[in-house]
Every structure is written in C-alpha cells, then in structure tokens.
Design a protein around this motif. Structure first.
Motif, short mmCIF file in Angstrom:
data_model
loop_
_atom_site.label_atom_id
_atom_site.label_comp_id
_atom_site.label_asym_id
_atom_site.label_seq_id
_atom_site.Cartn_x
_atom_site.Cartn_y
_atom_site.Cartn_z
N ASN A 232 53.09 74.19 2.43
CA ASN A 232 54.71 73.81 2.20
C ASN A 232 55.01 73.62 3.02
OD1 ASN A 232 53.26 72.57 -0.32
ND2 ASN A 232 54.31 74.18 -1.23
N TYR A 236 56.73 71.29 5.11
CA TYR A 236 58.82 70.73 4.53
C TYR A 236 59.56 71.14 4.93
CZ TYR A 236 56.68 69.45 0.39
OH TYR A 236 56.04 69.01 -0.77
N ARG A 279 57.43 68.11 -8.67
CA ARG A 279 57.59 67.09 -7.34
C ARG A 279 59.36 67.02 -7.40
NH1 ARG A 279 55.01 63.76 -3.45
NH2 ARG A 279 54.57 65.88 -2.21
N SER A 283 60.93 65.31 -2.18
CA SER A 283 59.56 65.72 -1.78
C SER A 283 58.95 64.26 -2.10
CB SER A 283 58.83 66.72 -2.53
OG SER A 283 59.42 67.84 -2.48
P1 ADP Z 1 53.51 68.87 -2.98
O1 ADP Z 1 52.37 68.69 -3.47
O2 ADP Z 1 54.26 68.66 -3.73
O3 ADP Z 1 53.48 70.15 -2.36
P2 ADP Z 1 53.73 72.28 -4.58
O4 ADP Z 1 53.47 71.92 -5.92
O5 ADP Z 1 53.14 72.53 -3.34
O6 ADP Z 1 53.41 70.23 -4.71
O7 ADP Z 1 55.55 71.68 -4.42
C1 ADP Z 1 56.39 71.85 -5.98
C2 ADP Z 1 57.52 71.12 -5.21
O8 ADP Z 1 58.22 72.03 -4.66
C3 ADP Z 1 57.49 70.49 -3.61
O9 ADP Z 1 57.34 68.42 -4.27
C4 ADP Z 1 58.68 70.34 -3.12
O10 ADP Z 1 59.38 69.27 -3.80
C5 ADP Z 1 58.92 71.76 -2.64
N1 ADP Z 1 58.05 72.71 -2.38
C6 ADP Z 1 57.60 73.54 -2.01
N2 ADP Z 1 57.70 74.48 -1.39
C7 ADP Z 1 58.51 73.86 -0.36
C8 ADP Z 1 58.95 74.22 0.63
N3 ADP Z 1 58.10 75.34 1.48
N4 ADP Z 1 60.10 73.56 1.05
C9 ADP Z 1 60.94 73.15 0.57
N5 ADP Z 1 60.55 71.96 -0.95
C10 ADP Z 1 59.36 73.15 -0.73
#
Ligand code: ADP
Length: 330
Positions: A232, A236, A279, A283
């Motif tokens: 992640n 991101y 999400r 994202s």
């Molecule tokens: P995804 O497959 O969308 O990455 P996750 O469950 O891992 O699903 O994360 C959920 C949401 O949290 C992501 O869609 C994103 O919006 C946010 N997110 C997670 N980690 C980060 C990060 N390091 N920086 C910014 N946003 C993040």
C-alpha cells in the motif's frame, strides 16, 4: 426496536416451555395439596361413641374447609400463572433477542460479504467476457492483435486470482494460529524482498530501519501483514519518495511502523480503511491504483488473531504511518 420473526418465534418457544413447566407444577401442587387437605381433615371412622350430630356437622365443616382451601389454592395458582405469563413473556422476549441478535448479525455480515465478493468478482469477469467476445467477432484479427488480447486477458486473470486469494484469506478461520518467538527484523527483510520489484518500478526507496526485536507472532502471517502495508505504501506514494519501516520496544510490546510520504488518507476515510472492500474515493478514481479494499481488512484480521493490534495515522499529502503492535517475546 426490531421485531424479527425469528425473535418472536423463539419468544413463543421459550414462553411455551415456561408455561408448560408452570402449569405442570401448578397441577401437581393442586392435586398433592388436595390429597394432603383431605387426609388431614379425615373423619375418625372408628370412634363410634361420637354423637351422630357431631359427625354430620364435622362432615359439613370438613367439606366447606376443603372447598374453601381448594378455591383459595386455585386462585393463588391462577394469579401465579398469569404473573408467569406476563413476566415470562417479557423475560422470554429479552432472552430471545439476546440469543438471536448475534446470529442475525453474523448472517448479515456473511451475506454482505458474499454480495460484495460477487460484485468484485463480476467486474474483471465482465471485462474478460467482453474482450473475448469482441476478439471472436473480429474477422480481421491478426496474431499480433490476438497476443495483445491474450496479454490483457492474462492481466484480468491475475487480478481475479489475487482477489480470490484475498477472499480465501479473509474467509479462513484463524483460531488455531501458532505463535512463536519471531525476529521482527528478519520478517521485515523477507517482506521487503517480496515488494522490492514494485518499489524499483516506481523508483521508491525502501528504508529498512528495523532492529532485532523478538515478538510473539506467526512469522508467515506477520510477513503477510508487512507485505500488505509496504505494498500500500508503495501504491499510494509518488515516484522517488521513501517508504520507511522501523521497529521499537514500548513496555511489553514490540512496535513496527511502516511510513510513507504519499497522498495520505482523509480523516473522514480513516475510521473505515480496515473495513472489507472499503476504498477511499481518491484510490477508486485513480485508475492506476489497483485494489479491492481487502488488504487492510486482511492485515487487521491477521494481526488481531496474533493478539496484536494495528492502527493508522495520516496527514493528507504528507504521508501515512501504519503501526503494528505485538507482545514482546522473552
Ligand atoms: P486497496 O486494495 O484499495 O489498497 P486496502 O484495504 O489495502 O485496499 O486499503 C484500503 C484503502 O485505504 C485504500 O483504498 C486507500 O484508500 C487507503 N490506504 C491504504 N493504505 C494507504 C496508504 N499507505 N496511503 C494512502 N492511502 C492508503
């Protein structure tokens, strides 16, 4: 207040059991008491010297006392049974609610999960179907086009496999998880190795600052969690930024932080990021950021099953820090 049919049915069942017990008890009490009354008031038959008048009076007296006692007992039992019915209904309803609600919540979560999973599976499947149908209809399709098509199909298949792997991880029961003394630095190294190719592609530096802290964990699961957090952080974050992983001790806890200098998470999204399929809008809108909103919910599940915790702090456009806490191993 919800009154589901299941709650009402269970209320009636509990009440029926309660009333059956109460009525049986009343019936037995009534009959045993009557027997007792008549025995106690039985006329002494062998006392022939007693005057006949006295015998007749005694009979009347006995019958009237017996009737009165029976009436009184019957009244008391009716009152007790009506009270049992009233209070029993309330008690049964309360008990039924307490029994049914957790089951209903679990079933609701289960069907929501199935619905969400099917929805997520449909999207790549529909894309695959459309692409294949269009190619089949194209009479001038060259080998080069077909190869390109297959590459695109393969991408969708990989996405589908990734999604089904994640769904399986979420659905798996992790109750019997084995916790052992685990070197967090070693696990961090292994996790970094798995995501390095992604970081290289985005020219992101992975800075491993962990020290050799022993925590009670399942090494495989802890590695899965760190891979999700690093994945992640890379996804991101902008190119040429740095993702840092550190570890420290605090009290009887070993703490691992994964920090990035990425887009951050809005305060409004922060409470929901560990929810399944959640999400943040930014994202979803960015086409290039692949994901199903399952990573963090898997990480949360894996960490809590290791008796640890996970939390996130974030400043928009500055970056996010995910903190994993696990009991120290001695
Ligand atoms: P995804 O497959 O969308 O990455 P996750 O469950 O891992 O699903 O994360 C959920 C949401 O949290 C992501 O869609 C994103 O919006 C946010 N997110 C997670 N980690 C980060 C990060 N390091 N920086 C910014 N946003 C993040």
């Amino acid at each position: 207040m919800t009154r589901s049919p299941a709650v009402l049915r269970l209320t009636l069942a509990y009440l029926a059991i309660l009333m059956a017990l109460s009525l049986t008890f009343s019936y037995l009490l009534f009959h045993l008491s009557n027997k007792q009354f008549s025995q106690e008031l039985r006329q002494p038959s062998s006392y022939e010297w007693i005057e006949p008048d006295f015998v007749i009076n005694f009979d009347r007296f006995r019958d009237s006392r017996l009737n009165e006692a029976q009436r009184q007992l019957m009244n008391d039992l009716i009152i007790i049974n009506v009270a049992t019915l009233v209070f029993g209904s309330m008690l049964s309803y309360g008990l039924a609610r307490r029994t049914i609600h957790p089951i209903e919540r679990a079933l609701e979560a289960q069907s929501r999960f199935t619905a969400d999973a099917s929805h997520e599976l449909r999207t790549p499947l529909t894309t695959l179907q459309t692409e294949i149908e269009v190619s089949l209809r194209d009479k001038k399709l060259t080998v080069k086009d077909a190869k390109k098509q297959l590459e695109s199909n393969l991408e969708e298949v990989i996405k589908l496999r990734d999604l089904s792997d994640r769904l399986l991880k979420l659905a798996r029961n992790e109750k019997e998880i084995k916790l052992i003394k685990t070197n967090s630095q070693q696990v961090a190294r292994d996790a970094i190795e798995k995501v390095e190719f992604m970081a290289v592609r985005k020219n992101i530096t992975l800075d491993n600052q962990t020290s050799s802290i022993a925590v009670m964990a399942n090494p495989e699961h802890l590695q899965d969690v760190l891979v999700i957090l690093l994945d992640n952080a890379i996804k991101y974050s902008p190119t040429k930024s740095t993702v840092t992983i550190t570890s420290r001790r605090k009290g009887n806890l070993g703490i691992i932080d994964v920090s990035d200098q990425g887009q951050g998470i809005k305060p409004a999204d922060l409470p929901y990021i560990f929810d399944r399929f959640y999400r943040a809008d930014n994202s979803r809108s960015k086409d290039k950021v692949n994901g199903y909103g399952l990573g963090l919910s898997i990480a949360h599940k894996l960490i809590t099953s290791q008796k640890g915790s996970i939390e996130a702090k974030s400043v928009i456009n500055k970056g996010s820090t995910f903190t994993v806490k696990l009991p120290l191993a001695y």
